[in-house]
Design an enzyme around this catalytic site. Sequence first.
Site, PDB file in Angstrom:
ATOM      1  N   ILE A  45       0.820  -1.228   0.000  1.00 16.45           N
ATOM      2  CA  ILE A  45       0.000   0.000   0.000  1.00 16.45           C
ATOM      3  C   ILE A  45       0.850   1.272   0.000  1.00 16.45           C
ATOM      4  O   ILE A  45       0.423   2.291  -0.530  1.00 16.45           O
ATOM      5  CB  ILE A  45      -0.983   0.048   1.205  1.00 16.45           C
ATOM      6  CG1 ILE A  45      -0.243  -0.066   2.543  1.00 16.45           C
ATOM      7  CG2 ILE A  45      -2.057  -1.018   1.083  1.00 16.45           C
ATOM      8  CD1 ILE A  45      -1.133   0.271   3.743  1.00 16.45           C
TER       9      ILE A  45
ATOM     10  N   CYS B 299      -2.498 -12.223   0.462  1.00 16.25           N
ATOM     11  CA  CYS B 299      -1.357 -11.310   0.403  1.00 16.25           C
ATOM     12  C   CYS B 299      -0.796 -11.325   1.813  1.00 16.25           C
ATOM     13  O   CYS B 299      -0.462 -12.399   2.301  1.00 16.25           O
ATOM     14  CB  CYS B 299      -1.793  -9.925  -0.052  1.00 16.25           C
ATOM     15  SG  CYS B 299      -3.269  -9.285   0.755  1.00 16.25           S
TER      16      CYS B 299
ATOM     17  N   TRP C 237      -6.650  -8.305   2.858  1.00 11.94           N
ATOM     18  CA  TRP C 237      -7.784  -7.383   2.673  1.00 11.94           C
ATOM     19  C   TRP C 237      -7.511  -6.279   1.659  1.00 11.94           C
ATOM     20  O   TRP C 237      -8.376  -5.461   1.406  1.00 11.94           O
ATOM     21  CB  TRP C 237      -8.263  -6.813   4.013  1.00 11.94           C
ATOM     22  CG  TRP C 237      -7.202  -6.179   4.887  1.00 11.94           C
ATOM     23  CD1 TRP C 237      -6.227  -5.332   4.502  1.00 11.94           C
ATOM     24  CD2 TRP C 237      -7.064  -6.335   6.307  1.00 11.94           C
ATOM     25  NE1 TRP C 237      -5.479  -4.950   5.565  1.00 11.94           N
ATOM     26  CE2 TRP C 237      -5.975  -5.556   6.697  1.00 11.94           C
ATOM     27  CE3 TRP C 237      -7.772  -7.069   7.285  1.00 11.94           C
ATOM     28  CZ2 TRP C 237      -5.546  -5.465   8.029  1.00 11.94           C
ATOM     29  CZ3 TRP C 237      -7.359  -6.985   8.610  1.00 11.94           C
ATOM     30  CH2 TRP C 237      -6.241  -6.198   8.972  1.00 11.94           C
TER      31      TRP C 237
ATOM     32  N   ARG D 217      -4.632  -6.381  -1.500  1.00 16.71           N
ATOM     33  CA  ARG D 217      -4.314  -7.012  -2.785  1.00 16.71           C
ATOM     34  C   ARG D 217      -5.222  -8.203  -3.057  1.00 16.71           C
ATOM     35  O   ARG D 217      -5.606  -8.457  -4.194  1.00 16.71           O
ATOM     36  CB  ARG D 217      -2.850  -7.439  -2.792  1.00 16.71           C
ATOM     37  CG  ARG D 217      -1.920  -6.262  -2.903  1.00 16.71           C
ATOM     38  CD  ARG D 217      -0.493  -6.642  -2.655  1.00 16.71           C
ATOM     39  NE  ARG D 217      -0.158  -6.639  -1.240  1.00 16.71           N
ATOM     40  CZ  ARG D 217       1.087  -6.530  -0.759  1.00 16.71           C
ATOM     41  NH1 ARG D 217       2.092  -6.448  -1.598  1.00 16.71           N
ATOM     42  NH2 ARG D 217       1.310  -6.533   0.532  1.00 16.71           N
TER      43      ARG D 217
END
Lengths: 552, 622
Positions: B291, B353, B357, B359
Amino acid sequence: MEFAELIKTPRVDGVVLRRPFQPTVEGTLCLTGHHLILSSRQDNTEELWLLHANIDCIEKRFVGTLGTIIVKCKDLRVIQLDIPGMEECLNIASSIEALSTLDSVSLMYPFFYRPMFEVIEDGWNSFLPEDSFKDLESMTDEWRLSDVNQDYCVCASYPPLVAVPKDVDDDTLRKAAAFRHAGRFPVLSYYHKKNGMVMMRSGQPLTGTNGRRCKEDEKLINATLRAGKRGYIIDTRTIAVAQQAKARGGGFESEANYPQWRRIHKAIERSSVLQESLIKLVEACNDQSHNMDRWLSKLEASNWQTHVKEILTTACLAAQCIDREGASVLVHGTEGTDSTLQVTSLAQIILDPTCRTIRGFQALVEREWLQAGHPFQQRCVQSAYGNGSSVKVRCEAPVFLLFLDCVWQILRQFPCSFQFSEHFLVLLFEHAYASQFGTFLGNSAAERAKLKLSQKTVSLWSWVNRPQEAQRLSNPLYEANSLVIWPSVAPQSLLLWEGVFLRWNRSSRCLDEAYEEMVHIIEYNKELQNKVNSLRRQLAELETDDPLQHTE
Amino acid sequence: MRITFRRVCDIFGTRKTNRTQPMVENVRLIDRTVSRKATVGTLYLSATHTIFVENNPETRKETWVLHSLVASVERPPTTPSGSHLVIRTKNFQVLELLVPQERDATDIHASLARLSRPEKYSELYCLSINPTANKEEREESWSFLDLQADYRRMGVPNNLWVGTPANSEYRVCDTYPSELFVPKSATPPVIVGSSKFRSRGRFPVLTYFHQDTLASICRCSQPLSGFSARSQEDEQMMQAIMKANPGSEYIYVVDTRPKLNAMANRAAGKGYENEDHYTNIKLQFIGIENIHVMRNSQQKIIDMGEVKTPSMGDFLWGLESSGWLKHIKAVLDAGVFIAKAVAEEGVSVVVHCSDGWDRTAQACSLASVLLDPYYRTMKGLMLLIERDWVSFGHKFSHRYNHLDGDPKEVSPVIDQFVECVWQLSEQFPCAFEFNERFLIQLRRHVYSCQYGNFLGNSQKERRDMRLRERTYSLWPQLWKDRAQYVNPLYRADHTQTQGMLRPNTTPYCFKMWKGMYNRLEKSAPPRHSPADLLTAVREETQQLEQELTNHQEVAPRGTAHSGTKQGIQTRSRNAPDEHPSLRPSLVLYVFTGLSPVDVYCWVLWGVGGGGGGGATAKSKMS
């Protein structure tokens, strides 16, 4: 010369044709004087007919006795032919090489082509300078048609008739011509009906290092200005390039000698730079192994989009001077046959709604490119795969393709303002590089007259203007728009022309389907409208019949 | 009249009393796109919006900016002509104001800084503005979508997959929904054991079941494997998932992270599945960045949009160095891998990932869009977001900065999903029921907090906040406005709306999403949009069809003259003109000229807005 001399092996069986996104075809390969033909001899498979003139270059490879020829075409497609037998393959390859690089124009296909359609209107007579001058005469009496170039002596690349200010006599024109590159004295390119302002084009003035001047040249262009008004000279070169041109006898209009004109320099590149750019762009588009970074960096390094932006920006500038500033404009670069024509023709598309129609666009190409002396033959001798080995002086350049790309950008931003669709632009690109029609042969009106093209070949316009073809090239979204259209030239508004550069590199099925769907929606709407109208008429008739019925 | 702006900060306490709105007159709204042109007007600050009203009595144009969409308010140094305020919004618009009095600018700045950074959920639009006006309507809005019905639509539960009560009251995993589907053979101890072996307890559960191949997509978080740890239950869980697909001998485990990141996680006792411990799994890394990388990448795209008159080189270089399209491609590649495994190989896929929640949500939902035409309809996409994003605990409030919080938690995760859908719609113009506007509107509401759907970070949080009793759901509102979101090229029976989409993910197939990042600003001229034109044509076609039906009903009964006469006259007044060029519904789209001369200046040429958009229609040459 007989073509047969060049064709050692006219026919090979068992040749396999491979093309991306299309099924492999196995069949017989035939070579004729002008075509490479591959046919599977089955009813439902299409045949490949490739004009030799469309072949940009070939590469050969051998694995054992199986030869492979990669054919790279001027329309950017790449096909592969697997030919059994080394000798056959070598013969075919050398024939293709010879036939695709014939020196003599008169051996080109257009001189042999006989139309398979009925010529309703001869395209050679569709857009005569006399006719377009009649339109001008209806708007103004300040211009006259001069035949000073009747025998192409004053300017070899101009047509016999040019529009010049009424008050300037032919003698003045001759003197001005001597002061301009290759005799390209300032002539009328466009008359803006709305405010009477004009756009002219010429070659660079031959001021040289000692600042030569020419009173007649000054008189000629000043004659286009209204009293007390200033005009703009748009030099498509940067000031540095224009300065350098002085050393070779060229130059630009000095403020001192042209006080009524404001000069603006832009930065449209020379044609050799544009050719490099095309080669790099097509190379980037053809390599599917690139990751995103590499693709974007190759796209940037090609500079193609930069050229598109620069050309469009300059055209917008010219249009703005005329329409918004209410000033007349003179456009030139060095020769006045490349960047100058890009600018003057695009400015007209922006300003003049007629140029956005199918016929109007043909007239524009005829007037601003063919008649104006863009050297098509030289510029289109090679496309993106050319290595230049066949010509000593490299003069090929995608000048016209860049113009078409810019038109596509405007068309994409104003999808309803053009009577023609993208197909028309792609078609012109193809025919400029290789065609059965004579329209784009030769480098000037003089050369075309010498080749007697209008007698010996068919005009592309004869074909395009048949109703069924015009229908195919028309834009279903078209709604006549009489206004000036100002395209955005911001980088994010300018896209890669996928219809040309990615045409062979991905399947276009889904986009084709979308286009068909769009056509269907519009056609269905029209059909319903007709039905409703006819019903209304019937009902109206019934009503008028009413009294009779009642009296019975 | 001048009211100090400090009072606005109290407005949350007093919003229900109808107070005079604070306002400042003679404010200039500077058009950043074109040569610093400015319009003079009055600036109002309401509880929910900043509103600029032009003085020009003819237009009185209003510009509204929702406080919750304000990303930042900047105050460059004061100039002699006044104080500048630059408001940047979360939907990539920039508003530059020139306020004559420095004191006013300071006040506005302070107020906006506070108003645009709520600290409590209760300050958010959907909870602070008339939250409980109409109880019935509100309750109805929340029953508009039914997730369970969508599971039933894909044939779940069945003899392979069953609902489990394991997570009722969020006992096993507090970021998962309470209703979950697992393989029939997964016993409660296996579920609990697997959950203990997964980051934040997010054990593998079903998200999509493909009826044609019986293969499924499951999602979870990374295993707590470290360098050597293993869990029998987790291994049994994976085995159960494999067995729930009778047609396949193995499953794919798709780790959407770059392999290096996954390996680094092992040092923290996390990581990825050891192929020696799990029988019959094939591990596949996809390489979507985390992120933080995505946040920085998007910021570069935004910064690029603010460069004045960029050259083509600047633009392309900026696009490349932002890495944005590379990331979009990675997300789409993940979706394509999963979809192909499920539809073409018939192999089930478990996707994770790190926490499963971000990717994971992207990859799973894209795979669903590619696999199932239903998710390419408006309602289908709503359901998909409700399932893969909302119900499975995508941290909306953290990622989209709903409350003043940790800036490192913010990241444009759903933006990327929405953009991937847009990129697909460019490749498959007839495949989606909705248009670009729908996607932009959807994304806007993820940030706006005008509806309760995206508040909080999990189903549990939303339940605890009693959002269904206190707010409205977005979906029925979008549905009500669907006429403006329809893609005119969509037909339910079109080949592109059948079966799986197989997009081309060669880099040159990705485009900068101009409609999202370079929205037309105020002064830009209106452009033709083929999509809008086609929509108008289709609407007109419907009217014509209606009229035809009327005529045909009337025509055979040719004797009912008086009635017919009346009918015709009224109808023809509304009916389109006979000249196609004058069709009233279409005239609207004829270009209506341009703003004044100074819009295009010599030096600044090249910033005059942009246009186009919609479907690029093209066709092959013979």
